[in-house]
Scaffold this motif. Structure first.
Motif, short mmCIF file in Angstrom:
data_model
loop_
_atom_site.label_atom_id
_atom_site.label_comp_id
_atom_site.label_asym_id
_atom_site.label_seq_id
_atom_site.Cartn_x
_atom_site.Cartn_y
_atom_site.Cartn_z
N UNK A 1 0.95 -1.17 -0.12
CA UNK A 1 -0.03 0.01 -0.08
C UNK A 1 1.03 1.10 0.13
N UNK A 2 0.84 2.04 -1.16
CA UNK A 2 1.73 3.13 -1.30
C UNK A 2 1.32 4.27 -0.20
N UNK A 3 2.15 5.00 0.69
CA UNK A 3 1.86 6.02 1.30
C UNK A 3 2.57 7.02 0.96
N UNK A 4 3.09 6.80 -0.39
CA UNK A 4 4.28 8.04 -0.86
C UNK A 4 3.21 9.19 -1.40
N UNK A 5 3.08 10.27 -0.80
CA UNK A 5 2.28 11.28 -1.31
C UNK A 5 2.98 12.10 -2.32
N UNK A 6 4.23 11.70 -2.62
CA UNK A 6 5.01 12.53 -3.74
C UNK A 6 4.85 11.72 -5.18
N UNK A 7 4.79 10.44 -5.02
CA UNK A 7 5.04 9.66 -6.54
C UNK A 7 3.82 8.64 -6.53
N UNK A 8 2.62 8.92 -5.96
CA UNK A 8 1.57 8.04 -5.95
C UNK A 8 1.23 7.57 -7.36
N UNK A 9 1.05 8.45 -8.33
CA UNK A 9 0.54 8.05 -9.68
C UNK A 9 1.27 7.02 -10.36
N UNK A 10 2.53 7.09 -10.39
CA UNK A 10 3.47 6.12 -11.00
C UNK A 10 3.43 4.91 -10.20
N UNK A 11 3.45 4.75 -9.12
CA UNK A 11 3.42 3.90 -8.13
C UNK A 11 1.98 2.93 -8.26
N UNK A 12 0.85 3.66 -8.23
CA UNK A 12 -0.26 2.81 -8.21
C UNK A 12 -0.29 2.26 -9.78
N UNK A 13 -0.11 3.08 -10.68
CA UNK A 13 -0.18 2.46 -12.19
C UNK A 13 0.71 1.40 -12.30
N UNK A 14 1.98 1.19 -11.45
CA UNK A 14 2.45 0.04 -11.34
C UNK A 14 3.54 -0.15 -12.99
N UNK A 15 4.37 -1.17 -13.15
CA UNK A 15 5.47 -1.22 -13.91
C UNK A 15 5.12 -2.41 -15.06
N UNK A 16 3.75 -2.86 -14.97
CA UNK A 16 3.30 -3.84 -15.91
C UNK A 16 3.22 -5.14 -15.18
N UNK A 17 4.15 -5.41 -14.34
CA UNK A 17 4.09 -6.76 -13.71
C UNK A 17 3.57 -6.52 -12.21
N UNK A 18 4.11 -5.45 -11.52
CA UNK A 18 3.57 -5.14 -10.10
C UNK A 18 3.13 -3.66 -9.91
N UNK A 19 2.21 -3.68 -9.23
CA UNK A 19 1.60 -2.25 -8.69
C UNK A 19 1.40 -2.03 -7.27
N UNK A 20 1.41 -0.98 -6.72
CA UNK A 20 0.84 -0.55 -5.60
C UNK A 20 -0.24 -0.29 -5.22
N UNK A 21 -1.16 -0.76 -4.33
CA UNK A 21 -2.36 -0.13 -3.90
C UNK A 21 -2.14 1.10 -2.85
N UNK A 22 -3.18 1.86 -2.75
CA UNK A 22 -3.16 2.97 -1.93
C UNK A 22 -3.53 3.04 -0.52
N UNK A 23 -2.85 3.74 0.13
CA UNK A 23 -3.33 4.19 1.43
C UNK A 23 -2.69 5.47 1.88
#
Length: 388
Positions: free
Chosen positions: A252-274
């Motif tokens: 669960x990303x808690x990165x309030x700077x980089x959330x769009x790229x982390x939630x989108x992911x890299x095609x193999x893995x992604x982050x959910x959001x909190x």
């Protein structure tokens, strides 16, 4: 007629006041179903009762009507609520008695169990405590979460950070508590930029060494861990940890700077959001996640991109005062009657900082009622001695 007002200019440049004309197009309002491709929690703030004694150090007096109405707003947008987290001022104004009532009230209203709640050790008085004291405090708070039938988030503990002498001490506490848990929990890794008292959490000042401890803990307790929320404001560290998690354990990303790229992911893995920023940009977050569900990455990026400068402003150093920006935007958008916070934390940001937050919120399209926002910010300026 264009909306405009005079705002404090950049104090590092010319200072003084400058005319600002609103240019943003508010993100369309509406109701949304929960996203199907990601789990998304908005960490919600609490609304202070303006008639209560919410001075620094006083027990929190909460405006329950507006606090719960804000959560209904988040649920209507398809977001889940992360309750009683640092965004709700845990350790910065929200005491344990008020926290328990907050958890009970919110959990009672949450649709389809769309709520997770923070369980920590903040009922302990400041000072040195034994590991057994820390475990007992966690057990008390986890019991409150269980009684409310809410998913627990094991919050990073100041008391544990002060008591632990090695990674083994963290393992002793977490292994004991995870063994007792009746449902999978969300672990919580909050960087020192959010709380300086958590410096060296997991037993090391090295993020890589701390990550080793976290991965070992999760691998040894995989059936008891739903995921881990990480807030280090470092996308590369988050991705590195995400790639090491066992199958089925969420990041669960808690990165309030980089959330769009982390939630989108890299095609193999992604982050959910909190995320705390999701409370401030809720309509945009809902619209972006809907686009992601539909595979419309162009719209996803278009909606999220202008929110990032706003997020970086709200979470700028000292980062732990980001709660002031969350409450400020809630007030501008009509979700609370006044710009007041428990613990008097509305003073945590300067007027020029709030003016920049206003500009960026307009440009991000998250001032849902621009006329109301302008009127309210003018009120704040006048109270501060500025004729806008």
């Amino acid at each position: 007629m264009a909306l405009e007002l005079r705002l404090p200019a950049d104090p590092t440049a010319s200072g003084g006041l400058e005319k600002y004309r609103l240019i943003g197009q508010p993100v369309a309002q509406g109701t949304y179903s929960p996203a199907s491709s990601r789990l998304a929690f908005a960490a919600a703030h609490v609304v202070a009762d303006p008639l209560g004694d919410n001075s620094p150090g006083a027990p929190a007096v909460i405006d329950w009507e507006h606090t719960l109405e804000f959560r209904r707003h988040l649920w209507s947008l398809g977001l889940s609520v992360a309750e009683a987290m640092d965004t709700a001022q845990r350790g910065m104004g929200l005491d344990w008695k008020a926290t328990q009532e907050l958890i009970r009230r919110s959990a009672a209203e949450a649709p389809d169990g769309r709520i997770a709640v923070g369980a920590g050790t903040d009922q302990l008085a400041p000072g040195k405590h034994s590991l057994e004291d820390v475990i007992s405090a966690y057990e008390e708070q986890l019991a409150v979460a269980e009684a409310a039938e809410a998913q627990p988030i094991m919050m990073a503990s100041r008391a544990l950070c002060a008591a632990a002498e090695s990674p083994d001490d963290y393992r002793k506490v977490y292994d004991r508590l995870l063994t007792q848990s009746t449902r999978p929990v969300i672990l919580h890794w909050l960087g020192s930029m959010f709380d300086p008292a958590l410096e060296g959490y997991w037993g090391s000042a090295s993020v890589d060494a701390a990550a080793d401890t976290v991965v070992e803990l999760i691998n040894d307790n995989v059936s008891k861990v739903d995921g881990i929320k990480i807030s280090l404001l470092d996308a590369s560290k988050e991705v590195a940890l995400r790639n090491r998690l066992p199958e089925g354990v969420r990041l669960y990303t808690g990165d309030d700077f980089n959330y769009p790229e982390l939630i989108r992911g890299d095609g193999e893995r992604h982050s959910d959001a909190l995320l705390g920023i999701f409370a401030a940009i809720a309509p945009a977050a809902a619209a972006a996640l809907k686009a992601l569900d539909e595979g419309d990455l162009e719209t996803y990026e278009k909606v999220f991109a202008p929110t990032v400068p706003l997020a970086r402003q709200i979470f700028s150093a000292p980062t732990y005062y980001y709660k002031t920006g969350i409450a400020f935007l809630a007030w501008l958008n009509g979700f609370q009657p006044g710009f007041t916070m428990v613990g008097g934390l509305q003073t945590g940001r300067s007027l020029p900082h709030l003016a920049d937050t206003f500009r960026l919120a307009d440009q991000a399209g998250v001032l849902t009622n621009p006329e109301l926002a302008v009127d309210r910010f003018r009120q704040l300026l006048r109270v501060s001695g500025i004729d806008a």
